[in-house]
Design a protein around this motif. Sequence first.
Motif, mmCIF file in Angstrom:
data_model
loop_
_atom_site.group_PDB
_atom_site.id
_atom_site.type_symbol
_atom_site.label_atom_id
_atom_site.label_comp_id
_atom_site.label_asym_id
_atom_site.label_seq_id
_atom_site.Cartn_x
_atom_site.Cartn_y
_atom_site.Cartn_z
ATOM 1 N N ARG A 70 9.790 166.401 41.213
ATOM 2 C CA ARG A 70 10.307 165.364 40.768
ATOM 3 C C ARG A 70 10.964 164.531 41.750
ATOM 4 O O ARG A 70 11.064 163.166 41.678
ATOM 5 N N ASN A 71 11.743 165.122 42.690
ATOM 6 C CA ASN A 71 12.410 164.218 43.620
ATOM 7 C C ASN A 71 11.531 163.452 44.403
ATOM 8 O O ASN A 71 11.770 162.818 45.533
ATOM 9 N N GLU A 72 10.123 163.922 44.644
ATOM 10 C CA GLU A 72 9.111 163.182 45.280
ATOM 11 C C GLU A 72 8.271 162.162 44.770
ATOM 12 O O GLU A 72 7.173 161.960 45.070
ATOM 13 N N ALA A 73 8.483 161.973 43.248
ATOM 14 C CA ALA A 73 7.748 161.217 42.476
ATOM 15 C C ALA A 73 7.374 159.911 43.063
ATOM 16 O O ALA A 73 6.345 159.445 42.933
ATOM 17 N N GLY A 74 8.408 159.116 43.753
ATOM 18 C CA GLY A 74 8.383 157.948 44.038
ATOM 19 C C GLY A 74 7.287 158.072 45.145
ATOM 20 O O GLY A 74 6.322 157.176 45.208
ATOM 21 N N LEU A 75 7.216 159.033 46.055
ATOM 22 C CA LEU A 75 6.444 158.903 47.017
ATOM 23 C C LEU A 75 4.938 159.352 46.676
ATOM 24 O O LEU A 75 3.773 158.532 47.290
ATOM 25 N N ILE A 76 4.714 160.024 45.745
ATOM 26 C CA ILE A 76 3.401 160.370 45.169
ATOM 27 C C ILE A 76 2.723 158.925 44.554
ATOM 28 O O ILE A 76 1.609 158.511 44.714
ATOM 29 N N GLN A 77 3.732 158.344 43.583
ATOM 30 C CA GLN A 77 3.213 156.935 43.145
ATOM 31 C C GLN A 77 2.887 156.212 44.343
ATOM 32 O O GLN A 77 2.003 155.425 43.884
ATOM 33 N N SER A 78 3.645 156.132 45.265
ATOM 34 C CA SER A 78 3.199 155.279 46.308
ATOM 35 C C SER A 78 1.748 155.454 47.093
ATOM 36 O O SER A 78 0.909 154.874 47.364
ATOM 37 N N THR A 79 1.780 156.822 47.152
ATOM 38 C CA THR A 79 0.464 157.342 47.702
ATOM 39 C C THR A 79 -0.739 156.960 46.696
ATOM 40 O O THR A 79 -1.903 156.528 47.165
ATOM 41 N N ILE A 80 -0.769 156.952 45.635
ATOM 42 C CA ILE A 80 -1.692 156.761 44.539
ATOM 43 C C ILE A 80 -2.044 155.159 44.634
ATOM 44 O O ILE A 80 -2.862 154.677 44.563
ATOM 45 N N LYS A 81 -0.888 154.515 44.624
ATOM 46 C CA LYS A 81 -0.942 153.033 44.936
ATOM 47 C C LYS A 81 -1.977 152.723 46.044
ATOM 48 O O LYS A 81 -2.932 151.880 46.018
ATOM 49 N N GLU A 82 -1.429 153.262 47.436
ATOM 50 C CA GLU A 82 -2.180 152.977 48.639
ATOM 51 C C GLU A 82 -3.607 153.334 48.528
ATOM 52 O O GLU A 82 -4.531 152.785 49.240
ATOM 53 N N LYS A 83 -3.794 154.765 47.948
ATOM 54 C CA LYS A 83 -5.324 155.196 48.208
ATOM 55 C C LYS A 83 -6.063 154.713 46.851
ATOM 56 O O LYS A 83 -7.316 155.099 46.789
ATOM 57 N N GLY A 84 -5.469 154.056 45.891
ATOM 58 C CA GLY A 84 -6.178 153.809 44.636
ATOM 59 C C GLY A 84 -6.361 154.967 43.971
ATOM 60 O O GLY A 84 -6.626 154.778 42.513
ATOM 61 N N ARG A 85 -6.677 156.258 44.239
ATOM 62 C CA ARG A 85 -6.766 157.372 43.469
ATOM 63 C C ARG A 85 -6.085 158.504 43.957
ATOM 64 O O ARG A 85 -6.228 158.690 45.397
ATOM 65 N N TYR A 86 -5.618 159.543 43.291
ATOM 66 C CA TYR A 86 -4.960 160.726 44.025
ATOM 67 C C TYR A 86 -5.175 161.624 42.858
ATOM 68 O O TYR A 86 -4.752 161.636 41.677
ATOM 69 N N LYS A 87 -5.301 163.005 43.428
ATOM 70 C CA LYS A 87 -5.198 164.134 42.571
ATOM 71 C C LYS A 87 -3.924 164.953 42.358
ATOM 72 O O LYS A 87 -3.243 165.100 43.437
ATOM 73 N N VAL A 88 -3.336 164.939 41.098
ATOM 74 C CA VAL A 88 -2.209 165.690 41.063
ATOM 75 C C VAL A 88 -1.992 167.059 40.043
ATOM 76 O O VAL A 88 -2.928 166.951 39.240
ATOM 77 N N ILE A 89 -1.092 167.607 40.425
ATOM 78 C CA ILE A 89 -0.845 168.885 39.249
ATOM 79 C C ILE A 89 0.254 168.767 38.725
ATOM 80 O O ILE A 89 1.523 168.599 39.448
ATOM 81 N N ASP A 90 0.478 168.339 37.246
ATOM 82 C CA ASP A 90 1.456 167.962 36.781
ATOM 83 C C ASP A 90 1.419 168.268 35.187
ATOM 84 O O ASP A 90 0.410 168.864 34.657
ATOM 85 N N GLN A 91 2.415 168.389 34.525
ATOM 86 C CA GLN A 91 2.443 168.462 32.987
ATOM 87 C C GLN A 91 2.177 167.044 32.274
ATOM 88 O O GLN A 91 3.031 166.168 32.499
ATOM 89 N N ILE A 92 1.500 167.056 31.528
ATOM 90 C CA ILE A 92 0.734 165.930 30.825
ATOM 91 C C ILE A 92 0.861 166.094 29.315
ATOM 92 O O ILE A 92 0.407 167.134 28.708
ATOM 93 N N SER A 93 1.366 164.807 28.539
ATOM 94 C CA SER A 93 1.411 164.798 27.292
ATOM 95 C C SER A 93 0.400 163.600 26.883
ATOM 96 O O SER A 93 0.693 162.612 27.785
ATOM 97 N N VAL A 94 0.203 163.399 25.675
ATOM 98 C CA VAL A 94 -0.719 162.228 25.113
ATOM 99 C C VAL A 94 0.271 161.611 23.932
ATOM 100 O O VAL A 94 0.128 162.572 23.085
ATOM 101 N N SER A 95 0.065 160.409 23.506
ATOM 102 C CA SER A 95 0.567 159.713 22.251
ATOM 103 C C SER A 95 -0.340 158.586 21.933
ATOM 104 O O SER A 95 -0.917 157.925 22.854
ATOM 105 N N LEU A 96 -0.553 158.261 20.929
ATOM 106 C CA LEU A 96 -1.088 157.085 20.323
ATOM 107 C C LEU A 96 -0.199 155.786 20.213
ATOM 108 O O LEU A 96 0.999 155.843 19.522
#
Length: 690
Positions: A70-96
Amino acid sequence: MSSLDDKINEHFAGYVVRKDLVKAVKGNAIVPTYVLEYLLGQYCATDDEASIQSGIETVKDILRKHYVHRNEAGLIQSTIKEKGRYKVIDQISVSLNEKTDSYEAVFDNLGIKKVAVDSGTVKAHPKLLVTSVWCIADVQYEFAEDARTSPWVLETIKPIQIARVDYDGYKEARGQFSKDEWIDLLMQSIGFDPEAFGRRSKLLQLMRLIPFVERNYNIIELGPKGTGKSHIYSEFSPHGQLISGGEVTIPKLFVNNSNGRIGLVGYWDVVAFDEFAGREKTANKALVDIMKNYMANKTFSRGVNPMGAEASFAFVGNTDHNVPYMLKNSDLFEALPPQFHDSAFIDRLHAYLPGWEIDVIRGEMFTSGYGFIVDYLAEILRHLRQEDFSNRPDQHFRVSEKVSTRDRDAIYKTMSGMLKVIFPAGGESAEDVEELLQLAMESRKRVKDQLFRIDATYPEVDFYYSGSDGEKRYIQTVEEQEFPQFYNQKPTPNSMQRSDEKTQISDDVIESTVERRASEPAQDSVARPLKDGHFTYAENRKGISFDKLFGPYTDGATRIVITDPYVRKPYQIRTMMEFVEMIVRRKKPEDQISIHLVTGPHDGEVQRQRELLESITEACTGTGVDFTWALDTTGTAHARDISTDTGWKIVLDRGLDIYQPPIRRDGFSLGDRLQEHRMLKGFYVTYVRQ
């Protein structure tokens, strides 16, 4: 590796992992065990040390690069933006999102919302709509000029679990293991060292797996803190969901009337309620009523059409008092919130697992051996939910016809679950069935006996079963044997008060009580006539000392001979010393007594064994007790008995080794100091007047 580890790797190659590796890779990653073992199973499913070390580094690297803190979330978000795509391991939920008619994902640790998800992904993984699921996901970042459009896109997702399991291969491989080997393999699979547990304690640990193999199974475990009650439900399986007992709502658990969406019971095999106990807690009465209906009928309704589900319920919580206090003053369910301290709710519980028999979890109890990748075992257990083994005990035994249908169903569901866990391919003997049947009946009897205390309208029931000989074999719980003076009494209205209702006692009452007790003779000092007899003691029972077992029968003897071929290991020799101490305490100062031990040699450790036995001889100098010993090197001495020159012979199937081995740890333990606080092994003793 042990011979069992070799066997495990031989028959389950690729599906097992060394359990101590989880700690080696976890670091500060707050992920469930099944996530880590999934990764370890991909890279460390081998017994080659070099490959294991390489695999550990690979898994560490994956977690370092792709697990989102959680304390590195901003860094990972930046990595995804710069690379366009990135693989992460996380807890995910979905809603309509009904306004946009689209599905949106939330990444718990990454801290991003409104992540676009296609309908195909949701259809393939419907659990995402109910709760967060650990996944490996590819996330894309595509900026759009429209501010209403989120730039985050979920491209691919893979829930962390094994895709396919060969169930027939699992059953076939089971046949290569003995019953004891298989139980030890299962113990190692849930992370424990089998050597640290007695037989009954192992079975109690495996009872926690029954909700995973039985549909609509309701179990409760109440006991002291720190015994690992919730571990199995939070870390063991991706098909179980652990929730706080006070945080569940009707829409979350059953169905949301506003949109008709089914809750947790529709998507999970097991729903466990953590911290369920607490008399100060309150619960929604409507929720309790729906739960009672679901636990009894497997269906629920909120004024619309009835709906069915197959999720099992597990309730775990801490007790406020010890067992004798609860039995004397209230009941074994006293810690439940008032809304659940209800006879109708309690009657729907199939089993009460006695948490007070399970030791506090310590570091030395964990295994470094091999066990199933928990996700693999979780898939096997899930497959077993489709089968029904409840009628298999009928081949050997018949349960009392006097028990109610609900009691019978509870016993058979527990039996079915234990048979699925230990004998998935069948092949159990009558002896195996009897051991599990006794445990299943005891687990239900514990519920029924407490119900009779809570609500006198429930009839008393004799729990017994019979074999082919027709002989009735009655069931007793361990606490019933240990505290008969409290177990079979019905608490008076005054003693049923909750402990938080303070009772004022005058000083004169206290003083008179103290005076009365001081004038009463101690129970052990009352002379009782000695009789021949045979007595059986259940495993995990406490409150038994050498004083109670042997003291009266050795009083007055001048020579005592102990034949026990297994006074070999240090803790067994310590037990021998405690027998000598008991004789020293009980004898008159002027009496002279000789004690002679005949035992077998400890292979490879004979010199140490001799030194310890000789130290007992030296310790007795000047006490009036003469201790001698001899090693039977012929191996012909198999009897385990104590003989006195007063004519008594005491036969023990375990000799003096009646206590479970101590677990080494720093600090102090009452069990190390007082025999009454040690757990017993199961044993019998027979007193014979010669």
